[in-house]
Design a protein around this motif. Sequence first.
Motif, PDB file in Angstrom:
ATOM      1  N   LEU A 290     -12.295 -15.231  10.374  1.00 42.09           N
ATOM      2  CA  LEU A 290     -12.775 -14.511   9.189  1.00 42.09           C
ATOM      3  C   LEU A 290     -12.143 -13.133   9.081  1.00 42.09           C
ATOM      4  N   ARG A 291     -11.979 -12.469  10.219  1.00 43.80           N
ATOM      5  CA  ARG A 291     -11.354 -11.135  10.205  1.00 43.80           C
ATOM      6  C   ARG A 291      -9.894 -11.233   9.751  1.00 43.80           C
ATOM      7  N   ILE A 292      -9.189 -12.255  10.219  1.00 49.35           N
ATOM      8  CA  ILE A 292      -7.797 -12.451   9.812  1.00 49.35           C
ATOM      9  C   ILE A 292      -7.728 -12.751   8.323  1.00 49.35           C
ATOM     10  N   TRP A 293      -8.638 -13.599   7.850  1.00 55.38           N
ATOM     11  CA  TRP A 293      -8.648 -13.949   6.423  1.00 55.38           C
ATOM     12  C   TRP A 293      -8.871 -12.707   5.563  1.00 55.38           C
ATOM     13  N   ARG A 294      -9.824 -11.878   5.968  1.00 53.05           N
ATOM     14  CA  ARG A 294     -10.118 -10.670   5.190  1.00 53.05           C
ATOM     15  C   ARG A 294      -8.945  -9.699   5.189  1.00 53.05           C
ATOM     16  N   SER A 295      -8.180  -9.697   6.295  1.00 54.81           N
ATOM     17  CA  SER A 295      -7.044  -8.778   6.371  1.00 54.81           C
ATOM     18  C   SER A 295      -5.943  -9.134   5.385  1.00 54.81           C
ATOM     19  N   SER A 296      -5.989 -10.370   4.856  1.00 55.18           N
ATOM     20  CA  SER A 296      -4.978 -10.794   3.877  1.00 55.18           C
ATOM     21  C   SER A 296      -5.484 -10.632   2.445  1.00 55.18           C
ATOM     22  N   ARG A 297      -6.699 -10.140   2.302  1.00 58.87           N
ATOM     23  CA  ARG A 297      -7.306  -9.999   0.984  1.00 58.87           C
ATOM     24  C   ARG A 297      -7.647  -8.536   0.700  1.00 58.87           C
ATOM     25  N   GLY A 298      -8.094  -8.280  -0.518  1.00 57.65           N
ATOM     26  CA  GLY A 298      -8.539  -6.936  -0.868  1.00 57.65           C
ATOM     27  C   GLY A 298      -7.487  -6.177  -1.640  1.00 57.65           C
ATOM     28  N   VAL A 299      -7.944  -5.155  -2.342  1.00 60.01           N
ATOM     29  CA  VAL A 299      -7.068  -4.439  -3.254  1.00 60.01           C
ATOM     30  C   VAL A 299      -5.986  -3.651  -2.506  1.00 60.01           C
ATOM     31  N   LYS A 300      -6.249  -3.194  -1.292  1.00 52.14           N
ATOM     32  CA  LYS A 300      -5.225  -2.467  -0.541  1.00 52.14           C
ATOM     33  C   LYS A 300      -4.045  -3.372  -0.222  1.00 52.14           C
ATOM     34  N   VAL A 301      -4.330  -4.591   0.179  1.00 55.78           N
ATOM     35  CA  VAL A 301      -3.264  -5.554   0.467  1.00 55.78           C
ATOM     36  C   VAL A 301      -2.500  -5.884  -0.808  1.00 55.78           C
ATOM     37  N   GLU A 302      -3.233  -6.055  -1.911  1.00 57.25           N
ATOM     38  CA  GLU A 302      -2.603  -6.380  -3.194  1.00 57.25           C
ATOM     39  C   GLU A 302      -1.704  -5.232  -3.658  1.00 57.25           C
ATOM     40  N   MET A 303      -2.175  -4.001  -3.501  1.00 50.27           N
ATOM     41  CA  MET A 303      -1.382  -2.844  -3.933  1.00 50.27           C
ATOM     42  C   MET A 303      -0.160  -2.645  -3.039  1.00 50.27           C
ATOM     43  N   ALA A 304      -0.297  -2.967  -1.757  1.00 48.54           N
ATOM     44  CA  ALA A 304       0.855  -2.873  -0.858  1.00 48.54           C
ATOM     45  C   ALA A 304       1.946  -3.853  -1.292  1.00 48.54           C
ATOM     46  N   ALA A 305       1.537  -5.054  -1.724  1.00 51.34           N
ATOM     47  CA  ALA A 305       2.505  -6.044  -2.228  1.00 51.34           C
ATOM     48  C   ALA A 305       3.151  -5.547  -3.514  1.00 51.34           C
ATOM     49  N   ASP A 306       2.361  -4.901  -4.382  1.00 50.99           N
ATOM     50  CA  ASP A 306       2.919  -4.310  -5.610  1.00 50.99           C
ATOM     51  C   ASP A 306       3.996  -3.285  -5.271  1.00 50.99           C
ATOM     52  N   ASP A 307       3.673  -2.387  -4.332  1.00 53.55           N
ATOM     53  CA  ASP A 307       4.615  -1.327  -3.963  1.00 53.55           C
ATOM     54  C   ASP A 307       5.899  -1.904  -3.386  1.00 53.55           C
ATOM     55  N   LYS A 308       5.772  -2.943  -2.560  1.00 51.96           N
ATOM     56  CA  LYS A 308       6.960  -3.568  -1.976  1.00 51.96           C
ATOM     57  C   LYS A 308       7.806  -4.218  -3.065  1.00 51.96           C
ATOM     58  N   ALA A 309       7.145  -4.846  -4.042  1.00 47.54           N
ATOM     59  CA  ALA A 309       7.876  -5.466  -5.153  1.00 47.54           C
ATOM     60  C   ALA A 309       8.658  -4.431  -5.943  1.00 47.54           C
ATOM     61  N   LEU A 310       8.071  -3.250  -6.138  1.00 44.07           N
ATOM     62  CA  LEU A 310       8.773  -2.178  -6.844  1.00 44.07           C
ATOM     63  C   LEU A 310      10.012  -1.736  -6.067  1.00 44.07           C
ATOM     64  N   GLU A 311       9.889  -1.686  -4.746  1.00 41.54           N
ATOM     65  CA  GLU A 311      11.039  -1.323  -3.908  1.00 41.54           C
ATOM     66  C   GLU A 311      12.173  -2.328  -4.064  1.00 41.54           C
ATOM     67  N   VAL A 312      11.836  -3.606  -3.999  1.00 36.30           N
ATOM     68  CA  VAL A 312      12.865  -4.649  -4.119  1.00 36.30           C
ATOM     69  C   VAL A 312      13.482  -4.611  -5.517  1.00 36.30           C
ATOM     70  N   ALA A 313      12.655  -4.407  -6.533  1.00 34.43           N
ATOM     71  CA  ALA A 313      13.152  -4.370  -7.912  1.00 34.43           C
ATOM     72  C   ALA A 313      14.154  -3.244  -8.111  1.00 34.43           C
ATOM     73  N   GLN A 314      13.928  -2.131  -7.439  1.00 34.30           N
ATOM     74  CA  GLN A 314      14.873  -1.017  -7.566  1.00 34.30           C
ATOM     75  C   GLN A 314      16.226  -1.352  -6.949  1.00 34.30           C
ATOM     76  N   ARG A 315      16.234  -2.263  -5.987  1.00 34.17           N
ATOM     77  CA  ARG A 315      17.510  -2.717  -5.435  1.00 34.17           C
ATOM     78  C   ARG A 315      18.159  -3.757  -6.339  1.00 34.17           C
ATOM     79  N   ARG A 316      17.421  -4.195  -7.346  1.00 31.05           N
ATOM     80  CA  ARG A 316      17.948  -5.186  -8.293  1.00 31.05           C
ATOM     81  C   ARG A 316      18.256  -4.556  -9.653  1.00 31.05           C
ATOM     82  N   GLY A 317      18.277  -3.222  -9.714  1.00 27.68           N
ATOM     83  CA  GLY A 317      18.699  -2.548 -10.929  1.00 27.68           C
ATOM     84  C   GLY A 317      17.621  -1.931 -11.781  1.00 27.68           C
ATOM     85  N   TYR A 318      16.355  -2.119 -11.419  1.00 27.40           N
ATOM     86  CA  TYR A 318      15.259  -1.504 -12.159  1.00 27.40           C
ATOM     87  C   TYR A 318      15.019  -0.087 -11.649  1.00 27.40           C
TER      88      TYR A 318
END
Length: 203
Positions: A121-149
């Motif tokens: 349950l602790r592992i499952w929760r560590s993959s959920r939540g808005v902090k995890v979601e926002m971290a994925a957003d931030d990483k996507a922005l980083e990758v996008a900047q390497r793709r010309g955005y």
Amino acid sequence: MIDPNAEINRLRDLMPATGRMKTRLKLSDDQPRLIAASVPRPWRESHPISLNLTLWEQLTQPQRDLLFLRTVCWTIGSNLMEPDWYQGLMVTGVVGAAIELARGEAVGLLLAGSLATAAGLRIWRSSRGVKVEMAADDKALEVAQRRGYTAAQAAQALSSAIEAAARIEGRSGLSTDELIRCQNLRATAGLAPNLTSESSLQR
């Protein structure tokens, strides 16, 4: 209409090298979501990401790019992929439960099973939540900047993609986590908060 093979190839080229190694793309026109990925399992070598192409083509290309990159970054960045103390506890609990089951020790089986369940349950929760979601957003922005955005372009495209996805999928509004993410992305893009999205939370 989008050519399925061309879009799959384009998305494969878009993702980071780690994503190409750890994910596989597939089409699933019967799923209700534009793009879907389940929580990664550490024992799998690759993790599926599925697209409903009929819904997918209703997004603009920047929206598709950022929503896709965000899904890939969430998939390969999940805490379930990295061994940690809780995973060790879960494995210990599972092994212990198997041993106690073979020995017929009910108390030992209960304790080992409880340990495995709590760690899982602790592992499952560590993959959920808005902090995890926002971290994925931030990483996507980083990758996008390497793709010309630019950072602002990428943040605006992802924010609008999140809102468009809710509309296309027929949902009544954004979830609380999605609203927080969009607010954070709009701040990154230098845009004012979207009052329409905030009002959907109040409803």
